[in-house]
Design an enzyme around this catalytic site. Sequence first.
Site, PDB file in Angstrom:
ATOM      1  N   THR A  44       0.822  -1.206   0.000  1.00  0.00           N
ATOM      2  CA  THR A  44       0.000   0.000   0.000  1.00  0.00           C
ATOM      3  C   THR A  44       0.858   1.259   0.000  1.00  0.00           C
ATOM      4  O   THR A  44       0.675   2.161  -0.820  1.00  0.00           O
ATOM      5  CB  THR A  44      -0.933  -0.001   1.221  1.00  0.00           C
ATOM      6  OG1 THR A  44      -1.741  -1.184   1.200  1.00  0.00           O
ATOM      7  CG2 THR A  44      -1.838   1.221   1.216  1.00  0.00           C
ATOM      8  N   TYR A 107     -12.177  -6.069  -4.822  1.00  0.00           N
ATOM      9  CA  TYR A 107     -13.307  -5.508  -5.568  1.00  0.00           C
ATOM     10  C   TYR A 107     -14.476  -6.493  -5.651  1.00  0.00           C
ATOM     11  O   TYR A 107     -15.545  -6.234  -5.121  1.00  0.00           O
ATOM     12  CB  TYR A 107     -12.911  -5.028  -6.963  1.00  0.00           C
ATOM     13  CG  TYR A 107     -14.062  -4.360  -7.688  1.00  0.00           C
ATOM     14  CD1 TYR A 107     -14.447  -3.060  -7.351  1.00  0.00           C
ATOM     15  CD2 TYR A 107     -14.794  -5.028  -8.655  1.00  0.00           C
ATOM     16  CE1 TYR A 107     -15.527  -2.455  -7.966  1.00  0.00           C
ATOM     17  CE2 TYR A 107     -15.884  -4.425  -9.280  1.00  0.00           C
ATOM     18  CZ  TYR A 107     -16.252  -3.144  -8.938  1.00  0.00           C
ATOM     19  OH  TYR A 107     -17.322  -2.546  -9.537  1.00  0.00           O
ATOM     20  N   TYR A 133      -1.319 -11.354   2.161  1.00  0.00           N
ATOM     21  CA  TYR A 133      -1.456  -9.956   2.571  1.00  0.00           C
ATOM     22  C   TYR A 133      -2.936  -9.734   2.855  1.00  0.00           C
ATOM     23  O   TYR A 133      -3.762  -9.685   1.939  1.00  0.00           O
ATOM     24  CB  TYR A 133      -0.943  -9.041   1.458  1.00  0.00           C
ATOM     25  CG  TYR A 133      -0.987  -7.550   1.749  1.00  0.00           C
ATOM     26  CD1 TYR A 133      -1.390  -7.043   2.974  1.00  0.00           C
ATOM     27  CD2 TYR A 133      -0.619  -6.634   0.767  1.00  0.00           C
ATOM     28  CE1 TYR A 133      -1.420  -5.685   3.219  1.00  0.00           C
ATOM     29  CE2 TYR A 133      -0.643  -5.270   0.999  1.00  0.00           C
ATOM     30  CZ  TYR A 133      -1.046  -4.799   2.232  1.00  0.00           C
ATOM     31  OH  TYR A 133      -1.084  -3.453   2.468  1.00  0.00           O
ATOM     32  N   LYS A 161       0.699 -11.276   6.498  1.00  0.00           N
ATOM     33  CA  LYS A 161       0.832  -9.898   6.972  1.00  0.00           C
ATOM     34  C   LYS A 161      -0.580  -9.414   7.251  1.00  0.00           C
ATOM     35  O   LYS A 161      -1.403  -9.270   6.344  1.00  0.00           O
ATOM     36  CB  LYS A 161       1.504  -9.012   5.923  1.00  0.00           C
ATOM     37  CG  LYS A 161       1.714  -7.574   6.401  1.00  0.00           C
ATOM     38  CD  LYS A 161       1.063  -6.602   5.471  1.00  0.00           C
ATOM     39  CE  LYS A 161       1.283  -5.166   5.961  1.00  0.00           C
ATOM     40  NZ  LYS A 161       0.662  -4.186   5.055  1.00  0.00           N
ATOM     41  N   VAL A 206       5.314  -5.073   9.526  1.00  0.00           N
ATOM     42  CA  VAL A 206       5.516  -4.241   8.345  1.00  0.00           C
ATOM     43  C   VAL A 206       5.098  -2.841   8.769  1.00  0.00           C
ATOM     44  O   VAL A 206       3.913  -2.586   9.004  1.00  0.00           O
ATOM     45  CB  VAL A 206       4.693  -4.748   7.149  1.00  0.00           C
ATOM     46  CG1 VAL A 206       4.866  -3.825   5.952  1.00  0.00           C
ATOM     47  CG2 VAL A 206       5.104  -6.174   6.793  1.00  0.00           C
TER      48      VAL A 206
END
Length: 294
Positions: A44, A107, A133, A161, A206
């Site tokens: 991101t 989405y 992720y 993560k 992270v």
Amino acid sequence: MIEGIFPPVVTPFKEDESIDEERFASFLEFLVKRKVSGLFLLGTNGEGLSLENEEKIRIMEIAVETVKGKVPVIAGTGAITTRETIKLSKEAERIGVDAIHVIVPYYYPLSREGILRHYAKVSQEVDLPILIYYIPSRTGNKIDVKMLCELAKLRNIIGIKDSSKDVTWFYNAIMAVKKENPDFVFLGGSDALIYTHLMLGGNGAVSAIANAFPEIVIELYREFRAGNLAKAKEIQDRILIIRQILKKYPYLSGIKAALKLRGIDMGVLRSPLVFLNEDQLQCLREELKAVGVI
């Protein structure tokens, strides 16, 4: 074992929004010299979803060439389809990254079967270690603890993560998965919860703030591992204040602006994301000075 502090490396852009390759390589060297545990690319904060596949490939190439094996390079290859994810993951394998992180497809609302089949196909086609992720606030799709236990049994899926910010989910997941797979990696994905995730048995974090202030986040991790819990909590409190300051500004702009104030200009954000104006930059300078980080 992947453990420690991994900055989700920001991507520098020139004024025309093309990648500044020279500045990117220099920034990687900056992070490695400050003893980060590894590099988390194309997430991101790296504006990974704003990049074309050719650009993602180039980011991975530069990282592998620059780092030369000094720390693990974990690259984001997740996409909205399984086909595209596998294609980019094979490029990552060819380039020589150490592991990949694969975001839960986004989405479209996905069924349990769809998520399981997605990761099963990627794990079958790619030999690299894979981190899931998990960021349901962005993808719209959730993984429950039972599903994570199933995913943890798949070939090459070595960890997750977790950017859900759901502490109860993290605790339940780590208890359930590590019972069967003690080596499964749990990395936290929120600067506000590094100390909490470590206390619950996480392997590291992270950390977006570790882009701009790696020394502070690494100190937290080292103090925690040394058993100095009061000191680690004190540093976490400071990190929370920094995070609260940066969150006041347009999305993703705070980290690049903090770097600029440190003398590391990473350029603009890729449109439609917006950077700080001069008044905002001055306000940020004053706030970061007040907490003693610049």
